[in-house]
Design a protein around this motif. Structure first.
Motif, PDB file in Angstrom:
ATOM      1  N   UNK A  54       0.275   8.391  -7.349  1.00 44.21           N
ATOM      2  CA  UNK A  54      -1.115   8.456  -7.805  1.00 44.21           C
ATOM      3  C   UNK A  54      -1.971   7.654  -6.820  1.00 44.21           C
ATOM      4  N   UNK A  55      -1.980   8.106  -5.571  1.00 46.96           N
ATOM      5  CA  UNK A  55      -2.673   7.381  -4.513  1.00 46.96           C
ATOM      6  C   UNK A  55      -3.547   8.336  -3.716  1.00 46.96           C
ATOM      7  N   UNK A  56      -4.524   7.768  -3.044  1.00 47.90           N
ATOM      8  CA  UNK A  56      -5.375   8.538  -2.147  1.00 47.90           C
ATOM      9  C   UNK A  56      -5.460   7.826  -0.807  1.00 47.90           C
ATOM     10  N   UNK A  57      -5.609   8.602   0.236  1.00 49.00           N
ATOM     11  CA  UNK A  57      -5.829   8.062   1.578  1.00 49.00           C
ATOM     12  C   UNK A  57      -7.128   8.663   2.097  1.00 49.00           C
ATOM     13  N   UNK A  58      -8.092   7.797   2.342  1.00 46.00           N
ATOM     14  CA  UNK A  58      -9.414   8.250   2.791  1.00 46.00           C
ATOM     15  C   UNK A  58     -10.024   9.271   1.834  1.00 46.00           C
ATOM     16  N   UNK A  59      -9.843   9.007   0.533  1.00 45.89           N
ATOM     17  CA  UNK A  59     -10.475   9.832  -0.487  1.00 45.89           C
ATOM     18  C   UNK A  59      -9.774  11.130  -0.824  1.00 45.89           C
ATOM     19  N   UNK A  60      -8.575  11.364  -0.293  1.00 46.02           N
ATOM     20  CA  UNK A  60      -7.836  12.590  -0.600  1.00 46.02           C
ATOM     21  C   UNK A  60      -6.427  12.238  -1.061  1.00 46.02           C
TER      22      UNK A  60
ATOM     23  N   UNK B 236      13.076   6.462   3.683  1.00 42.83           N
ATOM     24  CA  UNK B 236      11.629   6.701   3.733  1.00 42.83           C
ATOM     25  C   UNK B 236      10.901   5.369   3.927  1.00 42.83           C
ATOM     26  N   UNK B 237      10.029   5.330   4.879  1.00 44.61           N
ATOM     27  CA  UNK B 237       9.300   4.109   5.214  1.00 44.61           C
ATOM     28  C   UNK B 237       8.408   3.666   4.065  1.00 44.61           C
ATOM     29  N   UNK B 238       8.315   2.352   3.884  1.00 48.17           N
ATOM     30  CA  UNK B 238       7.420   1.795   2.864  1.00 48.17           C
ATOM     31  C   UNK B 238       5.962   2.075   3.222  1.00 48.17           C
ATOM     32  N   UNK B 239       5.666   2.072   4.520  1.00 47.74           N
ATOM     33  CA  UNK B 239       4.294   2.314   4.958  1.00 47.74           C
ATOM     34  C   UNK B 239       4.074   3.800   5.224  1.00 47.74           C
ATOM     35  N   UNK B 240       2.854   4.235   5.102  1.00 41.49           N
ATOM     36  CA  UNK B 240       2.537   5.639   5.380  1.00 41.49           C
ATOM     37  C   UNK B 240       2.661   5.905   6.879  1.00 41.49           C
ATOM     38  N   UNK B 241       2.528   7.175   7.252  1.00 42.98           N
ATOM     39  CA  UNK B 241       2.745   7.564   8.647  1.00 42.98           C
ATOM     40  C   UNK B 241       1.767   6.900   9.609  1.00 42.98           C
ATOM     41  N   UNK B 242       0.593   6.491   9.123  1.00 47.53           N
ATOM     42  CA  UNK B 242      -0.378   5.813   9.986  1.00 47.53           C
ATOM     43  C   UNK B 242      -0.090   4.318  10.095  1.00 47.53           C
ATOM     44  N   UNK B 243       0.952   3.860   9.370  1.00 45.65           N
ATOM     45  CA  UNK B 243       1.337   2.443   9.373  1.00 45.65           C
ATOM     46  C   UNK B 243       0.227   1.554   8.817  1.00 45.65           C
ATOM     47  N   UNK B 244      -0.551   2.115   7.863  1.00 44.35           N
ATOM     48  CA  UNK B 244      -1.702   1.406   7.303  1.00 44.35           C
ATOM     49  C   UNK B 244      -1.542   1.104   5.823  1.00 44.35           C
ATOM     50  N   UNK B 245      -1.112   2.103   5.053  1.00 48.04           N
ATOM     51  CA  UNK B 245      -1.048   1.978   3.597  1.00 48.04           C
ATOM     52  C   UNK B 245       0.388   1.826   3.112  1.00 48.04           C
ATOM     53  N   UNK B 246       0.557   1.013   2.069  1.00 49.74           N
ATOM     54  CA  UNK B 246       1.871   0.796   1.477  1.00 49.74           C
ATOM     55  C   UNK B 246       2.095   1.789   0.341  1.00 49.74           C
ATOM     56  N   UNK B 247       3.230   2.481   0.374  1.00 49.80           N
ATOM     57  CA  UNK B 247       3.578   3.465  -0.654  1.00 49.80           C
ATOM     58  C   UNK B 247       4.934   3.096  -1.244  1.00 49.80           C
ATOM     59  N   UNK B 248       4.918   2.538  -2.436  1.00 48.25           N
ATOM     60  CA  UNK B 248       6.154   2.059  -3.043  1.00 48.25           C
ATOM     61  C   UNK B 248       6.576   2.913  -4.236  1.00 48.25           C
ATOM     62  N   UNK B 249       7.721   3.635  -4.130  1.00 50.71           N
ATOM     63  CA  UNK B 249       8.225   4.390  -5.283  1.00 50.71           C
ATOM     64  C   UNK B 249       8.833   3.480  -6.335  1.00 50.71           C
ATOM     65  N   UNK B 250       8.974   2.207  -6.001  1.00 45.29           N
ATOM     66  CA  UNK B 250       9.510   1.237  -6.951  1.00 45.29           C
ATOM     67  C   UNK B 250       8.428   0.537  -7.739  1.00 45.29           C
ATOM     68  N   UNK B 251       7.188   1.001  -7.606  1.00 43.53           N
ATOM     69  CA  UNK B 251       6.067   0.386  -8.324  1.00 43.53           C
ATOM     70  C   UNK B 251       6.318   0.377  -9.821  1.00 43.53           C
ATOM     71  N   UNK B 252       6.001  -0.728 -10.452  1.00 47.70           N
ATOM     72  CA  UNK B 252       6.156  -0.829 -11.904  1.00 47.70           C
ATOM     73  C   UNK B 252       5.049  -0.061 -12.636  1.00 47.70           C
TER      74      UNK B 252
END
Length: 343
Positions: free
Chosen positions: A109-115, A210-226
Protein backbone atom coordinates in the motif's frame (compact mmCIF):
# COMPACT_ATOMS: atom_id res chain seq x y z
CA UNK A 1 1.59 -23.84 -1.92
CA UNK A 2 3.76 -22.74 1.00
CA UNK A 3 5.36 -19.31 0.91
CA UNK A 4 7.71 -17.90 3.51
CA UNK A 5 9.01 -14.34 3.71
CA UNK A 6 12.01 -13.88 5.97
CA UNK A 7 14.34 -10.94 6.58
CA UNK A 8 18.02 -11.20 5.79
CA UNK A 9 18.75 -12.20 9.37
CA UNK A 10 16.80 -12.22 12.63
CA UNK A 11 18.07 -10.07 15.47
CA UNK A 12 21.25 -8.12 16.04
CA UNK A 13 23.06 -6.41 13.20
CA UNK A 14 23.04 -7.42 9.55
CA UNK A 15 25.83 -8.46 7.21
CA UNK A 16 26.71 -5.76 4.73
CA UNK A 17 26.73 -8.30 1.88
CA UNK A 18 24.35 -10.81 0.35
CA UNK A 19 27.29 -13.00 -0.71
CA UNK A 20 26.72 -15.75 1.88
CA UNK A 21 23.06 -16.14 1.00
CA UNK A 22 23.69 -16.07 -2.75
CA UNK A 23 26.50 -18.61 -2.26
CA UNK A 24 24.10 -20.87 -0.38
CA UNK A 25 21.69 -20.74 -3.34
CA UNK A 26 24.50 -21.89 -5.64
CA UNK A 27 24.97 -25.19 -3.78
CA UNK A 28 23.02 -27.32 -6.26
CA UNK A 29 25.20 -26.15 -9.16
CA UNK A 30 28.34 -27.67 -7.68
CA UNK A 31 29.70 -30.42 -9.92
CA UNK A 32 27.15 -29.88 -12.71
CA UNK A 33 27.96 -29.40 -16.38
CA UNK A 34 27.36 -25.94 -17.86
CA UNK A 35 24.18 -26.98 -19.69
CA UNK A 36 22.64 -28.32 -16.47
CA UNK A 37 23.22 -25.24 -14.32
CA UNK A 38 20.29 -23.31 -12.82
CA UNK A 39 20.99 -19.60 -13.18
CA UNK A 40 19.53 -16.60 -11.38
CA UNK A 41 16.83 -14.69 -13.23
CA UNK A 42 14.60 -11.67 -12.71
CA UNK A 43 11.54 -10.16 -14.38
CA UNK A 44 13.25 -9.63 -17.72
CA UNK A 45 16.54 -11.51 -17.73
CA UNK A 46 17.85 -15.09 -17.57
CA UNK A 47 21.29 -16.60 -16.92
CA UNK A 48 22.31 -13.91 -14.44
CA UNK A 49 25.52 -14.69 -12.58
CA UNK A 50 25.82 -14.94 -8.80
CA UNK A 51 28.44 -12.18 -8.89
CA UNK A 52 26.01 -9.81 -10.61
CA UNK A 53 23.29 -10.60 -8.04
CA UNK A 54 25.61 -9.85 -5.11
CA UNK A 55 26.84 -6.62 -6.68
CA UNK A 56 23.34 -5.38 -7.49
CA UNK A 57 21.74 -6.26 -4.13
CA UNK A 58 24.70 -4.99 -2.10
CA UNK A 59 24.73 -1.71 -4.02
CA UNK A 60 21.06 -1.06 -3.33
CA UNK A 61 20.96 -0.40 0.39
CA UNK A 62 21.41 3.35 0.68
CA UNK A 63 20.88 4.83 4.16
CA UNK A 64 19.86 1.51 5.72
CA UNK A 65 21.08 1.08 9.28
CA UNK A 66 23.06 -1.95 10.47
CA UNK A 67 19.96 -3.01 12.40
CA UNK A 68 17.83 -3.09 9.24
CA UNK A 69 17.77 -5.98 6.76
CA UNK A 70 19.21 -5.21 3.33
CA UNK A 71 17.02 -7.78 1.60
CA UNK A 72 14.21 -10.25 2.14
CA UNK A 73 14.09 -13.89 1.13
CA UNK A 74 10.91 -15.36 -0.33
CA UNK A 75 10.70 -19.14 -0.63
CA UNK A 76 7.89 -20.62 -2.70
CA UNK A 77 7.29 -24.35 -2.28
CA UNK A 78 4.57 -25.84 -4.50
CA UNK A 79 2.97 -29.07 -3.28
CA UNK A 80 3.51 -32.34 -5.14
CA UNK A 81 -0.01 -31.95 -6.54
CA UNK A 82 0.85 -28.53 -7.93
CA UNK A 83 4.20 -29.71 -9.30
CA UNK A 84 2.46 -32.58 -11.09
CA UNK A 85 0.53 -29.97 -13.06
CA UNK A 86 3.73 -28.51 -14.55
CA UNK A 87 5.18 -29.60 -17.90
CA UNK A 88 8.70 -28.33 -17.26
CA UNK A 89 9.53 -27.49 -13.64
CA UNK A 90 12.29 -24.96 -14.35
CA UNK A 91 10.64 -23.00 -17.16
CA UNK A 92 7.13 -23.16 -15.68
CA UNK A 93 8.31 -21.99 -12.26
CA UNK A 94 10.22 -19.10 -13.87
CA UNK A 95 7.02 -18.08 -15.62
CA UNK A 96 5.10 -18.34 -12.36
CA UNK A 97 7.73 -16.34 -10.42
CA UNK A 98 7.30 -13.42 -12.78
CA UNK A 99 3.53 -13.45 -12.21
CA UNK A 100 4.01 -13.89 -8.46
CA UNK A 101 6.24 -10.83 -8.17
CA UNK A 102 3.55 -8.69 -9.82
CA UNK A 103 1.24 -9.77 -6.99
CA UNK A 104 4.03 -9.00 -4.51
CA UNK A 105 4.29 -5.35 -5.55
CA UNK A 106 0.49 -5.03 -5.77
CA UNK A 107 0.27 -6.02 -2.09
CA UNK A 108 2.20 -2.91 -0.99
CA UNK A 109 0.00 0.00 0.00
CA UNK A 110 2.67 2.45 -1.14
CA UNK A 111 3.14 5.11 -3.77
CA UNK A 112 6.24 6.44 -5.49
CA UNK A 113 5.94 9.97 -6.81
CA UNK A 114 2.17 9.82 -6.47
CA UNK A 115 1.62 6.52 -8.31
CA UNK A 116 1.26 2.90 -7.14
CA UNK A 117 4.49 0.91 -7.24
CA UNK A 118 5.01 -1.46 -10.18
CA UNK A 119 7.18 -4.45 -10.93
CA UNK A 120 9.82 -2.09 -12.33
CA UNK A 121 10.13 -0.40 -8.94
CA UNK A 122 11.59 -3.44 -7.18
CA UNK A 123 14.93 -5.18 -7.50
CA UNK A 124 14.80 -8.97 -7.20
CA UNK A 125 16.56 -12.13 -8.35
CA UNK A 126 15.23 -15.68 -8.22
CA UNK A 127 16.58 -19.20 -8.57
CA UNK A 128 14.91 -22.59 -9.01
CA UNK A 129 16.13 -25.50 -6.90
CA UNK A 130 15.18 -29.15 -7.38
CA UNK A 131 16.40 -30.83 -4.20
CA UNK A 132 15.35 -30.79 -0.57
CA UNK A 133 16.68 -32.57 2.49
CA UNK A 134 14.86 -33.58 5.65
CA UNK A 135 15.29 -31.04 8.45
CA UNK A 136 14.85 -31.37 12.19
CA UNK A 137 11.53 -29.53 11.99
CA UNK A 138 9.98 -32.09 9.60
CA UNK A 139 7.37 -34.31 11.25
CA UNK A 140 9.08 -37.42 9.86
CA UNK A 141 12.27 -36.57 11.76
CA UNK A 142 10.38 -35.72 14.95
CA UNK A 143 8.37 -38.94 14.91
CA UNK A 144 11.47 -41.02 14.12
CA UNK A 145 13.46 -39.34 16.91
CA UNK A 146 12.67 -41.85 19.72
CA UNK A 147 14.04 -44.62 17.49
CA UNK A 148 17.07 -42.52 16.57
CA UNK A 149 17.81 -41.93 20.28
CA UNK A 150 17.66 -45.65 21.09
CA UNK A 151 19.83 -46.53 18.09
CA UNK A 152 22.44 -43.96 19.15
CA UNK A 153 22.47 -45.40 22.66
CA UNK A 154 23.00 -48.92 21.29
CA UNK A 155 25.87 -47.67 19.10
CA UNK A 156 27.48 -46.08 22.15
CA UNK A 157 27.04 -49.34 24.08
CA UNK A 158 28.73 -51.32 21.30
CA UNK A 159 31.72 -48.95 21.32
CA UNK A 160 32.02 -49.36 25.09
CA UNK A 161 31.83 -53.15 24.81
CA UNK A 162 34.54 -53.09 22.15
CA UNK A 163 36.74 -50.90 24.37
CA UNK A 164 36.15 -53.14 27.39
CA UNK A 165 34.39 -50.52 29.55
CA UNK A 166 31.01 -52.28 29.33
CA UNK A 167 29.94 -55.91 29.35
CA UNK A 168 27.40 -57.12 26.81
CA UNK A 169 26.63 -59.03 23.63
CA UNK A 170 27.46 -57.00 20.52
CA UNK A 171 25.48 -59.20 18.11
CA UNK A 172 22.37 -58.90 20.27
CA UNK A 173 22.63 -55.14 20.32
CA UNK A 174 23.17 -55.07 16.56
CA UNK A 175 19.95 -57.08 16.14
CA UNK A 176 18.13 -54.59 18.37
CA UNK A 177 19.43 -51.73 16.19
CA UNK A 178 18.29 -53.48 12.99
CA UNK A 179 14.83 -54.01 14.51
CA UNK A 180 14.55 -50.34 15.49
CA UNK A 181 15.66 -49.28 11.99
CA UNK A 182 12.82 -51.34 10.49
CA UNK A 183 10.21 -50.22 13.03
CA UNK A 184 10.77 -46.47 12.65
CA UNK A 185 7.45 -45.11 11.32
CA UNK A 186 8.91 -43.08 8.45
CA UNK A 187 10.97 -44.84 5.81
CA UNK A 188 12.24 -43.92 2.35
CA UNK A 189 13.49 -46.57 -0.06
CA UNK A 190 13.61 -49.07 2.78
CA UNK A 191 15.72 -46.85 5.06
CA UNK A 192 14.81 -44.89 8.17
CA UNK A 193 14.40 -41.19 7.33
CA UNK A 194 17.13 -39.18 9.03
CA UNK A 195 18.04 -35.52 9.11
CA UNK A 196 19.99 -34.49 6.00
CA UNK A 197 18.60 -37.29 3.81
CA UNK A 198 17.58 -36.08 0.36
CA UNK A 199 13.83 -36.21 -0.24
CA UNK A 200 12.49 -38.37 -3.05
CA UNK A 201 10.28 -37.14 -5.86
CA UNK A 202 9.94 -33.74 -7.48
CA UNK A 203 11.13 -31.20 -4.90
CA UNK A 204 11.34 -28.16 -7.16
CA UNK A 205 10.91 -24.82 -5.39
CA UNK A 206 11.78 -21.15 -5.81
CA UNK A 207 14.14 -18.90 -3.86
CA UNK A 208 13.76 -15.15 -4.35
CA UNK A 209 16.04 -12.45 -2.98
CA UNK A 210 14.42 -9.01 -3.08
CA UNK A 211 16.10 -5.76 -2.08
CA UNK A 212 14.69 -3.80 0.85
CA UNK A 213 15.10 -0.61 -1.17
CA UNK A 214 13.26 0.13 -4.39
CA UNK A 215 15.05 0.03 -7.74
CA UNK A 216 15.95 3.74 -7.47
CA UNK A 217 17.64 3.01 -4.11
CA UNK A 218 15.46 5.73 -2.55
CA UNK A 219 12.39 4.19 -0.90
CA UNK A 220 12.21 1.38 1.65
CA UNK A 221 9.76 -1.43 0.86
CA UNK A 222 9.36 -3.91 3.69
CA UNK A 223 7.10 -6.99 3.29
CA UNK A 224 7.69 -7.60 6.98
CA UNK A 225 5.85 -4.42 7.95
CA UNK A 226 3.56 -4.87 10.93
CA UNK A 227 1.11 -2.50 9.28
CA UNK A 228 -1.52 -3.74 6.87
CA UNK A 229 -2.80 -1.42 4.16
CA UNK A 230 -3.56 1.87 5.92
CA UNK A 231 -2.94 5.61 5.86
CA UNK A 232 -1.16 7.68 8.49
CA UNK A 233 -0.64 11.42 8.74
CA UNK A 234 3.00 12.51 8.79
CA UNK A 235 4.11 16.16 8.73
CA UNK A 236 0.61 17.19 7.76
CA UNK A 237 0.44 14.81 4.79
CA UNK A 238 -1.40 11.52 4.45
CA UNK A 239 1.03 8.70 3.75
CA UNK A 240 0.11 5.18 2.63
CA UNK A 241 1.92 2.33 4.33
CA UNK A 242 1.88 -1.40 4.89
CA UNK A 243 2.00 -4.74 3.11
CA UNK A 244 -1.13 -6.87 2.81
CA UNK A 245 0.15 -10.40 3.41
CA UNK A 246 -3.28 -11.99 3.13
CA UNK A 247 -3.70 -10.45 -0.30
CA UNK A 248 -0.25 -11.63 -1.40
CA UNK A 249 -0.72 -15.26 -0.36
CA UNK A 250 -4.21 -15.50 -1.83
CA UNK A 251 -3.12 -13.81 -5.05
CA UNK A 252 -0.15 -16.19 -5.29
CA UNK A 253 -2.55 -19.14 -5.31
CA UNK A 254 -4.85 -17.55 -7.87
CA UNK A 255 -1.90 -16.75 -10.15
CA UNK A 256 -0.73 -20.38 -10.06
CA UNK A 257 -4.23 -21.71 -10.69
CA UNK A 258 -4.81 -19.34 -13.62
CA UNK A 259 -1.38 -19.87 -15.17
CA UNK A 260 -1.51 -23.67 -15.12
CA UNK A 261 -5.25 -24.42 -15.02
CA UNK A 262 -4.92 -25.96 -11.57
CA UNK A 263 -8.03 -27.04 -9.63
CA UNK A 264 -7.15 -26.21 -6.02
CA UNK A 265 -8.58 -28.39 -3.28
CA UNK A 266 -10.08 -26.75 -0.18
CA UNK A 267 -7.28 -28.10 2.07
CA UNK A 268 -4.64 -26.43 -0.13
CA UNK A 269 -5.99 -22.90 0.19
CA UNK A 270 -4.37 -20.22 2.31
CA UNK A 271 -7.77 -19.29 3.76
CA UNK A 272 -8.36 -22.88 4.89
CA UNK A 273 -4.94 -23.10 6.55
CA UNK A 274 -5.57 -19.80 8.32
CA UNK A 275 -9.01 -20.95 9.51
CA UNK A 276 -7.42 -24.19 10.73
CA UNK A 277 -5.38 -22.13 13.20
CA UNK A 278 -7.80 -19.35 14.08
CA UNK A 279 -11.28 -20.82 13.52
CA UNK A 280 -11.11 -24.64 13.60
CA UNK A 281 -14.89 -24.98 13.90
CA UNK A 282 -15.36 -23.02 10.69
CA UNK A 283 -12.60 -25.04 9.04
CA UNK A 284 -14.13 -28.43 9.78
CA UNK A 285 -17.66 -27.25 9.09
CA UNK A 286 -16.50 -26.17 5.62
CA UNK A 287 -14.60 -29.44 5.19
CA UNK A 288 -17.68 -31.53 5.92
CA UNK A 289 -19.73 -29.66 3.30
CA UNK A 290 -17.38 -30.66 0.48
CA UNK A 291 -18.47 -33.23 -2.12
CA UNK A 292 -17.30 -36.75 -1.22
CA UNK A 293 -14.40 -36.86 -3.69
CA UNK A 294 -13.07 -33.43 -2.71
CA UNK A 295 -13.40 -34.29 0.98
CA UNK A 296 -11.43 -37.52 0.52
CA UNK A 297 -8.66 -35.63 -1.31
CA UNK A 298 -8.62 -32.96 1.42
CA UNK A 299 -8.01 -35.60 4.10
CA UNK A 300 -5.31 -37.19 1.93
CA UNK A 301 -3.56 -33.84 1.55
CA UNK A 302 -3.80 -33.20 5.30
CA UNK A 303 -2.29 -36.62 6.02
CA UNK A 304 0.63 -36.03 3.63
CA UNK A 305 1.31 -32.74 5.43
CA UNK A 306 1.69 -34.59 8.72
CA UNK A 307 -1.53 -33.33 10.29
CA UNK A 308 -2.81 -35.92 12.81
CA UNK A 309 -5.99 -37.51 11.49
CA UNK A 310 -9.18 -38.31 13.34
CA UNK A 311 -9.96 -42.06 13.66
CA UNK A 312 -12.91 -41.64 11.30
CA UNK A 313 -14.49 -38.76 9.41
CA UNK A 314 -17.22 -37.31 11.62
CA UNK A 315 -20.76 -37.37 10.27
CA UNK A 316 -22.34 -34.53 12.17
CA UNK A 317 -21.24 -31.12 13.38
CA UNK A 318 -21.68 -32.28 16.98
CA UNK A 319 -18.86 -34.78 16.57
CA UNK A 320 -16.33 -32.01 15.92
CA UNK A 321 -15.33 -31.89 19.56
CA UNK A 322 -13.05 -29.12 20.76
CA UNK A 323 -10.45 -31.56 22.09
CA UNK A 324 -10.09 -32.92 18.55
CA UNK A 325 -9.58 -29.40 17.24
CA UNK A 326 -6.89 -28.75 19.81
CA UNK A 327 -5.09 -32.01 19.04
CA UNK A 328 -5.11 -31.23 15.33
CA UNK A 329 -3.98 -27.66 15.86
CA UNK A 330 -1.04 -28.73 18.03
CA UNK A 331 0.00 -31.21 15.39
CA UNK A 332 -0.01 -28.76 12.50
CA UNK A 333 0.38 -25.28 13.97
CA UNK A 334 4.15 -24.98 13.44
CA UNK A 335 4.03 -26.21 9.85
CA UNK A 336 1.14 -23.95 8.94
CA UNK A 337 2.55 -20.86 10.64
CA UNK A 338 5.84 -21.37 8.80
CA UNK A 339 4.00 -20.94 5.51
CA UNK A 340 3.63 -17.19 6.00
CA UNK A 341 4.48 -14.17 8.07
CA UNK A 342 1.89 -13.24 10.64
CA UNK A 343 -0.95 -15.73 10.30
Amino acid sequence: MYITITPQKLGGTYSQSSADFVGYLEKENQGLEQENLEHFFNQYGDEISAEEVVKDIDGNGAKLKKTEPKFYSITVSPSKYELNRLQNSSEDLKKYTRELMKDYVASFNREINGRPITIDDIKYYAKIEHQRTFKGTDFQIKENQPYATKILQLKNDIRKIESGTLEGNIKRKEKEMAKLEREAPHQQNGKRIVQGMQKDGNQSHIHIIVSRKDASNTFSLSPGSKHKASEVEMHGNKVKRGFDRDNFFQSAEKAFDKTFGYQRNFAETYKARKDFIKNPKIYFASLMKLPTNEKALAFKIMGKAGIPMMPSIPVTQAQLAMKVFNRLRRGAEVAIKSSSIGI
